[in-house]
Design a protein around this motif. Structure first.
Motif, PDB file in Angstrom:
ATOM      1  N   LEU A 206      -0.777   0.743   3.930  1.00  0.00           N
ATOM      2  CA  LEU A 206      -0.291   1.363   2.696  1.00  0.00           C
ATOM      3  C   LEU A 206      -0.434   0.424   1.506  1.00  0.00           C
ATOM      4  N   LYS A 207      -0.167  -0.864   1.710  1.00  0.00           N
ATOM      5  CA  LYS A 207      -0.289  -1.815   0.603  1.00  0.00           C
ATOM      6  C   LYS A 207      -1.744  -2.026   0.207  1.00  0.00           C
ATOM      7  N   ILE A 208      -2.626  -2.087   1.189  1.00  0.00           N
ATOM      8  CA  ILE A 208      -4.059  -2.211   0.868  1.00  0.00           C
ATOM      9  C   ILE A 208      -4.530  -0.997   0.071  1.00  0.00           C
ATOM     10  N   CYS A 209      -4.051   0.172   0.457  1.00  0.00           N
ATOM     11  CA  CYS A 209      -4.519   1.408  -0.180  1.00  0.00           C
ATOM     12  C   CYS A 209      -3.975   1.593  -1.589  1.00  0.00           C
ATOM     13  N   THR A 210      -2.883   0.919  -1.959  1.00  0.00           N
ATOM     14  CA  THR A 210      -2.402   1.048  -3.338  1.00  0.00           C
ATOM     15  C   THR A 210      -3.446   0.563  -4.333  1.00  0.00           C
ATOM     16  N   THR A 211      -4.087  -0.553  -4.006  1.00  0.00           N
ATOM     17  CA  THR A 211      -5.132  -1.088  -4.887  1.00  0.00           C
ATOM     18  C   THR A 211      -6.378  -0.209  -4.854  1.00  0.00           C
ATOM     19  N   LEU A 212      -6.776   0.216  -3.661  1.00  0.00           N
ATOM     20  CA  LEU A 212      -7.977   1.038  -3.540  1.00  0.00           C
ATOM     21  C   LEU A 212      -7.825   2.360  -4.273  1.00  0.00           C
ATOM     22  N   MET A 245      -8.874  -1.986 -27.038  1.00  0.00           N
ATOM     23  CA  MET A 245      -8.391  -0.804 -26.320  1.00  0.00           C
ATOM     24  C   MET A 245      -8.748  -0.882 -24.842  1.00  0.00           C
ATOM     25  N   VAL A 246      -9.915  -1.425 -24.529  1.00  0.00           N
ATOM     26  CA  VAL A 246     -10.298  -1.607 -23.125  1.00  0.00           C
ATOM     27  C   VAL A 246      -9.302  -2.504 -22.420  1.00  0.00           C
ATOM     28  N   TRP A 247      -8.947  -3.624 -23.064  1.00  0.00           N
ATOM     29  CA  TRP A 247      -7.988  -4.537 -22.451  1.00  0.00           C
ATOM     30  C   TRP A 247      -6.602  -3.919 -22.384  1.00  0.00           C
ATOM     31  N   ALA A 248      -6.247  -3.061 -23.338  1.00  0.00           N
ATOM     32  CA  ALA A 248      -4.964  -2.359 -23.272  1.00  0.00           C
ATOM     33  C   ALA A 248      -4.917  -1.450 -22.045  1.00  0.00           C
ATOM     34  N   GLU A 249      -6.020  -0.734 -21.778  1.00  0.00           N
ATOM     35  CA  GLU A 249      -6.090   0.111 -20.587  1.00  0.00           C
ATOM     36  C   GLU A 249      -6.027  -0.728 -19.315  1.00  0.00           C
ATOM     37  N   ILE A 250      -6.718  -1.862 -19.324  1.00  0.00           N
ATOM     38  CA  ILE A 250      -6.682  -2.759 -18.166  1.00  0.00           C
ATOM     39  C   ILE A 250      -5.256  -3.262 -17.924  1.00  0.00           C
ATOM     40  N   THR A 251      -4.538  -3.560 -18.999  1.00  0.00           N
ATOM     41  CA  THR A 251      -3.156  -4.022 -18.864  1.00  0.00           C
ATOM     42  C   THR A 251      -2.271  -2.951 -18.237  1.00  0.00           C
ATOM     43  N   VAL A 252      -2.418  -1.716 -18.707  1.00  0.00           N
ATOM     44  CA  VAL A 252      -1.633  -0.608 -18.139  1.00  0.00           C
ATOM     45  C   VAL A 252      -1.979  -0.420 -16.666  1.00  0.00           C
ATOM     46  N   ALA A 253      -3.270  -0.479 -16.348  1.00  0.00           N
ATOM     47  CA  ALA A 253      -3.684  -0.321 -14.951  1.00  0.00           C
ATOM     48  C   ALA A 253      -3.128  -1.437 -14.082  1.00  0.00           C
ATOM     49  N   ALA A 254      -3.151  -2.671 -14.592  1.00  0.00           N
ATOM     50  CA  ALA A 254      -2.634  -3.804 -13.816  1.00  0.00           C
ATOM     51  C   ALA A 254      -1.131  -3.672 -13.583  1.00  0.00           C
ATOM     52  N   LEU A 255      -0.399  -3.265 -14.620  1.00  0.00           N
ATOM     53  CA  LEU A 255       1.047  -3.092 -14.468  1.00  0.00           C
ATOM     54  C   LEU A 255       1.369  -1.957 -13.500  1.00  0.00           C
ATOM     55  N   ALA A 256       0.621  -0.848 -13.612  1.00  0.00           N
ATOM     56  CA  ALA A 256       0.858   0.277 -12.708  1.00  0.00           C
ATOM     57  C   ALA A 256       0.534  -0.090 -11.269  1.00  0.00           C
ATOM     58  N   GLY A 257      -0.588  -0.781 -11.060  1.00  0.00           N
ATOM     59  CA  GLY A 257      -0.953  -1.188  -9.712  1.00  0.00           C
ATOM     60  C   GLY A 257       0.043  -2.158  -9.108  1.00  0.00           C
ATOM     61  N   SER A 258       0.517  -3.105  -9.923  1.00  0.00           N
ATOM     62  CA  SER A 258       1.497  -4.077  -9.427  1.00  0.00           C
ATOM     63  C   SER A 258       2.816  -3.397  -9.076  1.00  0.00           C
ATOM     64  N   ALA A 259       3.251  -2.459  -9.929  1.00  0.00           N
ATOM     65  CA  ALA A 259       4.496  -1.747  -9.649  1.00  0.00           C
ATOM     66  C   ALA A 259       4.364  -0.883  -8.397  1.00  0.00           C
ATOM     67  N   PHE A 260       3.203  -0.253  -8.230  1.00  0.00           N
ATOM     68  CA  PHE A 260       2.949   0.570  -7.049  1.00  0.00           C
ATOM     69  C   PHE A 260       2.998  -0.276  -5.784  1.00  0.00           C
ATOM     70  N   TYR A 261       2.321  -1.402  -5.809  1.00  0.00           N
ATOM     71  CA  TYR A 261       2.330  -2.314  -4.663  1.00  0.00           C
ATOM     72  C   TYR A 261       3.743  -2.821  -4.392  1.00  0.00           C
ATOM     73  N   GLY A 262       4.465  -3.168  -5.450  1.00  0.00           N
ATOM     74  CA  GLY A 262       5.821  -3.659  -5.273  1.00  0.00           C
ATOM     75  C   GLY A 262       6.746  -2.616  -4.672  1.00  0.00           C
ATOM     76  N   ALA A 263       6.579  -1.351  -5.072  1.00  0.00           N
ATOM     77  CA  ALA A 263       7.414  -0.284  -4.510  1.00  0.00           C
ATOM     78  C   ALA A 263       7.171  -0.123  -3.015  1.00  0.00           C
ATOM     79  N   VAL A 264       5.901  -0.194  -2.607  1.00  0.00           N
ATOM     80  CA  VAL A 264       5.586  -0.107  -1.171  1.00  0.00           C
ATOM     81  C   VAL A 264       6.134  -1.315  -0.431  1.00  0.00           C
ATOM     82  N   ALA A 265       6.063  -2.498  -1.043  1.00  0.00           N
ATOM     83  CA  ALA A 265       6.593  -3.702  -0.406  1.00  0.00           C
ATOM     84  C   ALA A 265       8.108  -3.623  -0.233  1.00  0.00           C
ATOM     85  N   VAL A 266       8.807  -3.049  -1.214  1.00  0.00           N
ATOM     86  CA  VAL A 266      10.258  -2.868  -1.089  1.00  0.00           C
ATOM     87  C   VAL A 266      10.580  -1.903   0.040  1.00  0.00           C
TER      88      VAL A 266
END
Length: 280
Positions: A206-212, A245-266
Motif C-alpha cells: 500500500l505504501k509503495i502504491c501511494t507514490t505510483l 506555476m510548474v513548481w507550484a504544482e510540483i509542491t502541491v503534488a509532493a505535499l499530497a503524496g507525502s500526506a497520503f504516504y503518512g496516512a497509510v503509515a499511521v
C-alpha cells in the motif's frame, strides 16, 4: 573564490553545526523532527541565495519566494487541479487497484494454477512502461479522470498483488499445522492466522502504491485531459515558460503524496502494532 560563495558556505556550515548539536541530544520526538526540518529549510535558503546571488533566470529555476507567491495567488486553480488529479484520478484508481489486487491474491493463494500462470504474466505487464500504456488507456476510457484512474489501476495492481501473495505465505508451517489440529477451515485459518501475519506485507504494498498512484495520474494527463489537472497544468505551463506555476504544482503534488504516504503509515502502525518493525 567568488564573493557570492561565502554566504552559501556560511549558511551550510551553520546548518551542519546546528544539526550536529541537535542530533547529539537525547532522542525525542522533537529532536527527530527538528533535524529534517532544519535540513529542508537550509536547502530552501541555499536555493533562494543561489538564484538571487547568481541572477538565475526564472525560466531555468525560479526562487522559492516566487514559487510561494504563485502558489498563494493560484489557490483556486491549484485546488481544482488537485481534485481532478489526486482525488478523482489517483485516489479512485488506488482504491480500485489495491482492492482488486488483494482479492486476486486470495484467489491465487487458493489456486496453484493461478499462482503459476498469473504471477509471471503479472510481472511482465508490470514491466511495461507507463509511457506506452497510458496513451492506449486514455483512448479507451476517454480524456476525463476515468482514464487516469485506469492507468493508476494498472500501475498499482501488480506491486500490491506480489506483496499480498508474499504476505499470505509468510506464516510458518508449524503455525498452519497447529490450525489444522484445531480443525480450522481454510477461511478460519486465513482470517485468524494468515491475514494478520500478512499485514506488514500488505501495508508495504500500500505504501509503495501511494507514490505510483500519483505518478501514474499525473503522467496520464500528459496524453490528454480536460483543461484541468496537475499533469495538464505542468505540460501547459512548461510550454508557456511559466516555471513558477510548474513548481507550484510540483509542491502541491509532493505535499499530497507525502500526506497520503503518512496516512497509510499511521494506519499501518495502528494495525501492525504487534510487529517488531513498529517497536520503538
Amino acid at each position: 573564490m567568488s564573493p557570492g560563495l561565502l554566504p552559501l558556505l556560511a549558511v551550510w556550515g551553520f546548518s551542519w553545526w546546528l544539526n550536529a548539536r541537535i542530533a547529539a541530544l537525547p532522542k525525542s520526538r522533537a529532536t527527530k523532527l527538528a533535524v529534517p526540518v532544519i535540513f529542508g529549510l537550509t536547502i530552501l535558503v541555499l536555493w533562494q541565495l543561489v538564484v538571487r546571488i547568481y541572477d538565475v533566470p526564472g525560466v531555468i529555476l525560479p526562487a522559492p519566494t516566487d514559487i510561494w507567491a504563485r502558489l498563494t495567488a493560484e489557490v483556486p486553480t491549484l485546488w481544482e487541479d488537485f481534485v481532478q488529479t489526486f482525488v478523482k484520478g489517483a485516489l479512485s484508481g488506488y482504491v480500485m487497484g489495491c482492492a482488486a489486487a488483494f482479492v486476486t491474491a486470495v484467489l491465487i493463494d487458493r489456486s496453484p494454477f493461478l499462482q503459476k500462470g498469473l504471477l509471471p504474466v503479472g510481472n511482465f505487464i508490470a514491466a511495461l512502461p507507463i509511457i506506452g500504456t497510458a496513451p492506449i488507456l486514455v483512448m479507451w476510457f476517454g480524456f476525463d479522470w476515468e482514464s487516469k484512474a485506469a492507468v493508476v489501476v494498472v500501475m498499482v495492481f501488480f506491486p500490491m498483488l506480489v506483496n499480498t501473495v508474499a504476505g499470505l505465505s509468510a506464516t510458518e508451517s508449524m503455525q498452519r499445522d497447529l490450525m489444522k489440529t484445531y480443525a480450522a477451515s481454510y477461511w478460519q485459518t486465513l482470517f485468524r492466522l494468515r491475514l494478520p501475519a500478512a499485514m506488514p506485507f500488505v501495508f508495504n504494498g500500500l505504501k509503495i502504491c501511494t507514490t505510483l498512484a500519483l505518478i501514474g495520474a499525473i503522467v496520464a494527463e500528459f496524453f490528454g485531459s480536460p483543461i484541468k489537472g496537475m499533469g495538464f497544468r505542468i505540460s501547459t505551463e512548461v510550454g508557456r515558460l511559466g516555471l513558477d506555476m510548474v513548481w507550484a504544482e510540483i509542491t502541491v503534488a509532493a505535499l499530497a503524496g507525502s500526506a497520503f504516504y503518512g496516512a497509510v503509515a499511521v494506519a499501518e502502525r495502528a494495525v501492525t502494532f504487534w510487529h517488531p518493525s513498529q517497536r520503538k
